[in-house]
Design a protein around this motif. Structure first.
Motif, mmCIF file in Angstrom:
data_model
loop_
_atom_site.group_PDB
_atom_site.id
_atom_site.type_symbol
_atom_site.label_atom_id
_atom_site.label_comp_id
_atom_site.label_asym_id
_atom_site.label_seq_id
_atom_site.Cartn_x
_atom_site.Cartn_y
_atom_site.Cartn_z
ATOM 1 N N ALA A 37 0.851 -1.209 0.000
ATOM 2 C CA ALA A 37 0.000 0.000 0.000
ATOM 3 C C ALA A 37 0.879 1.249 0.000
ATOM 4 O O ALA A 37 0.597 2.231 -0.702
ATOM 5 C CB ALA A 37 -0.920 -0.016 1.218
ATOM 6 N N TYR A 38 1.963 1.204 0.758
ATOM 7 C CA TYR A 38 2.888 2.351 0.799
ATOM 8 C C TYR A 38 3.522 2.567 -0.580
ATOM 9 O O TYR A 38 3.590 3.693 -1.088
ATOM 10 C CB TYR A 38 3.975 2.126 1.860
ATOM 11 C CG TYR A 38 5.048 3.184 1.808
ATOM 12 C CD1 TYR A 38 4.834 4.451 2.356
ATOM 13 C CD2 TYR A 38 6.271 2.939 1.163
ATOM 14 C CE1 TYR A 38 5.824 5.437 2.278
ATOM 15 C CE2 TYR A 38 7.251 3.917 1.085
ATOM 16 C CZ TYR A 38 7.024 5.162 1.637
ATOM 17 O OH TYR A 38 7.990 6.142 1.543
ATOM 18 N N ILE A 39 3.979 1.458 -1.179
ATOM 19 C CA ILE A 39 4.640 1.559 -2.493
ATOM 20 C C ILE A 39 3.658 2.127 -3.516
ATOM 21 O O ILE A 39 4.003 2.981 -4.336
ATOM 22 C CB ILE A 39 5.174 0.175 -2.937
ATOM 23 C CG1 ILE A 39 6.316 -0.252 -2.008
ATOM 24 C CG2 ILE A 39 5.644 0.195 -4.384
ATOM 25 C CD1 ILE A 39 6.727 -1.719 -2.146
ATOM 26 N N ASP A 40 2.426 1.669 -3.446
ATOM 27 C CA ASP A 40 1.411 2.146 -4.391
ATOM 28 C C ASP A 40 1.194 3.656 -4.233
ATOM 29 O O ASP A 40 1.158 4.403 -5.211
ATOM 30 C CB ASP A 40 0.100 1.390 -4.146
ATOM 31 C CG ASP A 40 -0.909 1.696 -5.227
ATOM 32 O OD1 ASP A 40 -0.620 1.402 -6.404
ATOM 33 O OD2 ASP A 40 -1.974 2.281 -4.912
ATOM 34 N N ARG A 41 1.091 4.085 -2.974
ATOM 35 C CA ARG A 41 0.868 5.517 -2.706
ATOM 36 C C ARG A 41 2.054 6.347 -3.218
ATOM 37 O O ARG A 41 1.874 7.337 -3.916
ATOM 38 C CB ARG A 41 0.677 5.715 -1.201
ATOM 39 C CG ARG A 41 0.024 7.021 -0.860
ATOM 40 C CD ARG A 41 -0.287 7.147 0.610
ATOM 41 N NE ARG A 41 0.888 7.314 1.442
ATOM 42 C CZ ARG A 41 1.247 6.492 2.431
ATOM 43 N NH1 ARG A 41 0.504 5.427 2.702
ATOM 44 N NH2 ARG A 41 2.325 6.729 3.158
ATOM 45 N N ARG A 42 3.253 5.910 -2.899
ATOM 46 C CA ARG A 42 4.466 6.643 -3.320
ATOM 47 C C ARG A 42 4.588 6.656 -4.849
ATOM 48 O O ARG A 42 4.961 7.662 -5.445
ATOM 49 C CB ARG A 42 5.732 5.991 -2.732
ATOM 50 C CG ARG A 42 6.066 6.390 -1.334
ATOM 51 C CD ARG A 42 6.317 7.878 -1.164
ATOM 52 N NE ARG A 42 7.536 8.340 -1.840
ATOM 53 C CZ ARG A 42 7.674 9.543 -2.389
ATOM 54 N NH1 ARG A 42 6.685 10.400 -2.378
ATOM 55 N NH2 ARG A 42 8.806 9.888 -2.982
ATOM 56 N N ALA A 43 4.244 5.527 -5.471
ATOM 57 C CA ALA A 43 4.355 5.446 -6.936
ATOM 58 C C ALA A 43 3.428 6.476 -7.576
ATOM 59 O O ALA A 43 3.801 7.153 -8.543
ATOM 60 C CB ALA A 43 4.010 4.038 -7.402
ATOM 61 N N GLN A 47 4.465 9.556 -9.814
ATOM 62 C CA GLN A 47 3.872 9.674 -11.150
ATOM 63 C C GLN A 47 3.345 11.101 -11.354
ATOM 64 O O GLN A 47 3.562 11.724 -12.393
ATOM 65 C CB GLN A 47 2.732 8.667 -11.313
ATOM 66 C CG GLN A 47 2.147 8.650 -12.710
ATOM 67 C CD GLN A 47 0.855 7.844 -12.773
ATOM 68 O OE1 GLN A 47 0.020 7.931 -11.873
ATOM 69 N NE2 GLN A 47 0.698 7.072 -13.827
ATOM 70 N N ALA A 48 2.706 11.625 -10.302
ATOM 71 C CA ALA A 48 2.171 12.998 -10.385
ATOM 72 C C ALA A 48 3.304 14.019 -10.578
ATOM 73 O O ALA A 48 3.117 15.058 -11.200
ATOM 74 C CB ALA A 48 1.382 13.319 -9.115
ATOM 75 N N GLU A 49 4.481 13.686 -10.057
ATOM 76 C CA GLU A 49 5.641 14.580 -10.229
ATOM 77 C C GLU A 49 6.351 14.330 -11.556
ATOM 78 O O GLU A 49 7.398 14.926 -11.836
ATOM 79 C CB GLU A 49 6.666 14.349 -9.093
ATOM 80 C CG GLU A 49 6.184 14.794 -7.724
ATOM 81 C CD GLU A 49 7.145 14.348 -6.608
ATOM 82 O OE1 GLU A 49 8.365 14.241 -6.865
ATOM 83 O OE2 GLU A 49 6.653 14.077 -5.503
ATOM 84 N N GLY A 50 5.817 13.393 -12.345
ATOM 85 C CA GLY A 50 6.404 13.104 -13.660
ATOM 86 C C GLY A 50 7.631 12.221 -13.599
ATOM 87 O O GLY A 50 8.361 12.090 -14.588
ATOM 88 N N CYS A 72 12.560 5.300 -11.209
ATOM 89 C CA CYS A 72 12.823 6.347 -10.226
ATOM 90 C C CYS A 72 13.333 5.726 -8.916
ATOM 91 O O CYS A 72 12.542 5.213 -8.126
ATOM 92 C CB CYS A 72 11.534 7.141 -9.978
ATOM 93 S SG CYS A 72 11.740 8.420 -8.746
ATOM 94 N N PRO A 73 14.642 5.782 -8.682
ATOM 95 C CA PRO A 73 15.213 5.162 -7.473
ATOM 96 C C PRO A 73 14.642 5.712 -6.165
ATOM 97 O O PRO A 73 14.720 5.040 -5.134
ATOM 98 C CB PRO A 73 16.715 5.474 -7.592
ATOM 99 C CG PRO A 73 16.957 5.741 -9.037
ATOM 100 C CD PRO A 73 15.680 6.331 -9.570
ATOM 101 N N GLU A 74 14.029 6.893 -6.236
ATOM 102 C CA GLU A 74 13.427 7.478 -5.019
ATOM 103 C C GLU A 74 12.373 6.576 -4.389
ATOM 104 O O GLU A 74 12.054 6.714 -3.217
ATOM 105 C CB GLU A 74 12.707 8.779 -5.395
ATOM 106 C CG GLU A 74 13.445 10.030 -5.051
ATOM 107 C CD GLU A 74 12.639 11.239 -5.522
ATOM 108 O OE1 GLU A 74 11.659 11.591 -4.868
ATOM 109 O OE2 GLU A 74 13.010 11.792 -6.573
#
Ligand SMILES: O=C(O)CCC(=O)C(=O)O
Ligand SMILES: [Fe+2]
Length: 298
Positions: A37-43, A47-50, A72-74
């Motif tokens: 769930a965390y990974i999904d939220r961060r992804a 994505q919104a940041e391009g 994106c390694p972030e």
């Protein structure tokens, strides 16, 4: 699962024990769901940041973060236990199947050390599987001297089948009997190369559900992940309650006690707030007994 006398004997003799079938699928479910769930939220944020184009929504847990990391390694930032601070993970730190095994090794008065990690080693390929590789060390080398008299058991828990291909650990059996070996800061805290025992290392392959138990003096290192899977692991440490953890500014807490059952901490909010405070108070503090080398000025 309590360990057999033979397993306990093997642990004492070799300083390492690979115990199969300690944990069940149900034991992993909450932590994996929470992490997903965390990974999904961060992804979605990235994505919104391009920074991420393909969310790989349907990829399984052992692939998705790797596919996102390529873009994106972030994405890997913030997944570790003390950053994510998940409720399911807090529950897992009290897991009875795991604690039964640890009790077999060091008795029933157990404290959870704050040296605890959730790691995602990305699939090999581009960098030869070297992402996050940990060099030869003893866990005693990554604590402060205050923990020298503490009996600490490391539990290395793969969430996948850890094989040579996915990068399991290499461990030097029997070398724990040498006690503490001097460490140096060379590409991470590592055993002084001339002190590394010459014994043939053991490739500590461990199936999902199994746990690799080690003493704080057992030399070990990570192996490169040459597979297409993410090498997910949880590594935890438990020790007798009342003994120093080697990280005095990070929160430990009792997880099991026969003598004082009411001392066991199940207060999730308290754990979260103690970690948040520790992030502030522990800033800039030395965590390993060897001082890290200052970054070279360019
Ligand atoms: O996961 C690894 O490669 C190394 C982990 C480790 O050093 C530990 O669990 O103590
Ligand atoms: Fe370690």
């Amino acid at each position: 699962m309590f360990l057999s006398a033979q397993q306990v004997g093997e642990f004492r003799e070799n300083g390492v024990l690979i115990a199969k079938n300690v944990l069940t699928e149900a034991d992993f479910a909450g932590v994996e769901a929470e992490t997903s769930a965390y990974i999904d939220r961060r992804a979605r944020e990235l994505q919104a940041e391009g920074k991420i184009k393909d969310l790989h929504e349907d990829a399984p847990f052992d692939k998705r973060i790797g596919l996102l990391f390529e873009q994106c390694p972030e994405i890997e930032r913030g997944i570790d236990i003390m950053s994510l601070l998940g409720k399911q993970m807090f529950g897992f730190l009290h897991n009875d199947n795991l604690l039964d095994a640890v009790e077999s090794l060091i008795g029933p008065e157990l404290t959870c050390s704050p040296i605890q990690h959730l790691r995602a080693r990305m699939p090999g390929g581009k960098d030869g599987g070297k992402h996050g590789l940990v060099p030869w060390h003893q866990d005693a080398g990554v604590t402060l001297e205050e923990a020298d008299s503490s009996d600490i058991v490391t539990c290395w828990i793969p969430l996948i089948h850890a094989t040579r291909q996915t990068g399991c650990m290499e461990v030097i059996p029997g070398a724990h009997k040498l006690g503490h070996l001097e460490h140096v800061a060379e590409g991470g805290t590592t055993i002084r190369p001339d002190l590394l025992p010459k014994t043939e290392p053991l490739c500590a392959e461990c199936p999902r559900g199994g746990v690799v138990f080690m003493t704080k003096y057992t030399p070990h290192r990570g192996q490169p992940n040459l597979s297409e899977q993410v090498r997910w692991t949880i590594d935890l440490r438990y020790q007798r309650t009342g003994t120093p953890t080697g990280r005095p500014f990070h929160p430990d807490f009792p997880v099991r006690s026969k003598a004082a059952p009411n001392s066991v901490t199940r207060d999730y909010e308290d754990w979260v707030s103690r970690w948040k405070k520790a992030h502030v108070d522990g800033k800039g503090k030395q965590m390993h007994r060897v001082k890290p080398k200052p970054a070279m000025a360019m």
